[in-house]
Design an enzyme around this catalytic site. Structure first.
Site, PDB file in Angstrom:
ATOM      1  CD  GLU A 127      -2.836   1.414   0.421  1.00 11.01           C
ATOM      2  OE1 GLU A 127      -3.802   2.117   0.724  1.00 11.01           O
ATOM      3  OE2 GLU A 127      -2.749   0.854  -0.685  1.00 11.01           O
ATOM      4  CG  ASP A 131      -3.902  -2.884   2.287  1.00 15.42           C
ATOM      5  OD1 ASP A 131      -3.900  -2.080   1.335  1.00 15.42           O
ATOM      6  OD2 ASP A 131      -4.935  -3.222   2.887  1.00 15.42           O
TER       7      ASP A 131
END
Length: 252
Positions: A80, A108
């Site tokens: 992310e 992420d």
């Protein structure tokens, strides 16, 4: 809300959030609630990663101060916050190296200890509802899901919370602080309710005055994870970035 975001979050997080929104043709000055949500999500991802390492025996350890031993490896790879091209490059490299199944959607984080991708969720609603939405969207049992709420609740795949209780408590405290700071400035209701958000947006567009009561200084302390957003093959240089700092909204 925009003024609050720029005062409350580290400038590097704000910059990453702006780039992410512009990549999808969104304007942080108009979609301020989304701006705040993206900044919050970014910070929680970085806090999730901060201070967690793997030693030479493959054990997970926490190092919160000083320079970590050169033999230590970051437990989590941060996906992310990268542009989509680089993010997929990192994901592909991880899959080629570890043999794990490539996810259909960008996750992420990657956990080198548990050998799994992680999807982090931060919700203003019930955690179980958001968890089910995430699971339905991802459609993969290989990606681990961990949801946090602004009220201190959390939910994770198979009740496996990955992190130790203290690390998770820091994340919950930060989220609660953000909620309290928003509420104290009359921003929380619009952050939670789309209808209220539209009303607040009209009000903001009419007024060009700076938001009263906002702190005049920005914290430039940087989370260790923010300094490590380089390609994973540069991992050997990452450990020098370790500094114990968790971001908090400044007191009024």
């Amino acid at each position: 809300m925009e003024d609050f975001v720029r005062q409350c979050f580290n400038p590097m997080i704000v910059e990453l959030a702006e780039k992410a929104m512009k990549e999808y043709g969104e304007d942080p000055k108009i979609e301020t609630n989304k701006f705040a949500a993206i900044c919050t999500h970014l910070e929680i991802c970085f806090m999730y990663s901060d201070f967690h390492f793997i030693d030479e025996r493959g054990e997970s350890i926490i190092v919160e101060s000083g320079d970590p031993n050169a033999l230590l490896k970051h437990r989590f790879e941060i996906i992310e916050g990268r542009d989509r091209t680089m993010a997929w490059t990192v994901v592909n490299s991880i899959c080629n190296t570890t043999g794990v199944e490539k996810p259909k959607l960008l996750p992420d984080l990657y956990d080198y200890k548990e050998n799994r991708f992680i999807e982090i969720g931060v919700t203003r609603r019930e955690v179980h509802i958001y968890y089910l939405e995430k699971a339905n969207k991802i459609k993969s049992e290989k990606t681990h899901i961990h949801i946090f709420s602004f009220t201190g609740e959390e939910m994770a795949t198979k009740a496996d919370y990955t992190l130790d209780e203290e690390s998770r408590a820091r994340i919950k405290t930060r989220l609660f602080t953000i909620r309290q700071e928003m509420a104290s400035r009359g921003l929380w209701d619009s952050f939670v309710s789309p209808r209220e958000a539209k009303r607040q947006l009209k009000k903001d567009l009419k007024s060009q005055e700076p938001c009263a009561g906002l702190p005049t200084k920005v914290s430039h302390r940087t989370s260790p994870a923010l300094k490590t957003l380089e390609p994973m093959w540069m991992d050997s240089n990452r450990t020098a970035a370790l500094r114990a700092s968790f971001l908090k909204c400044q007191k009024k």
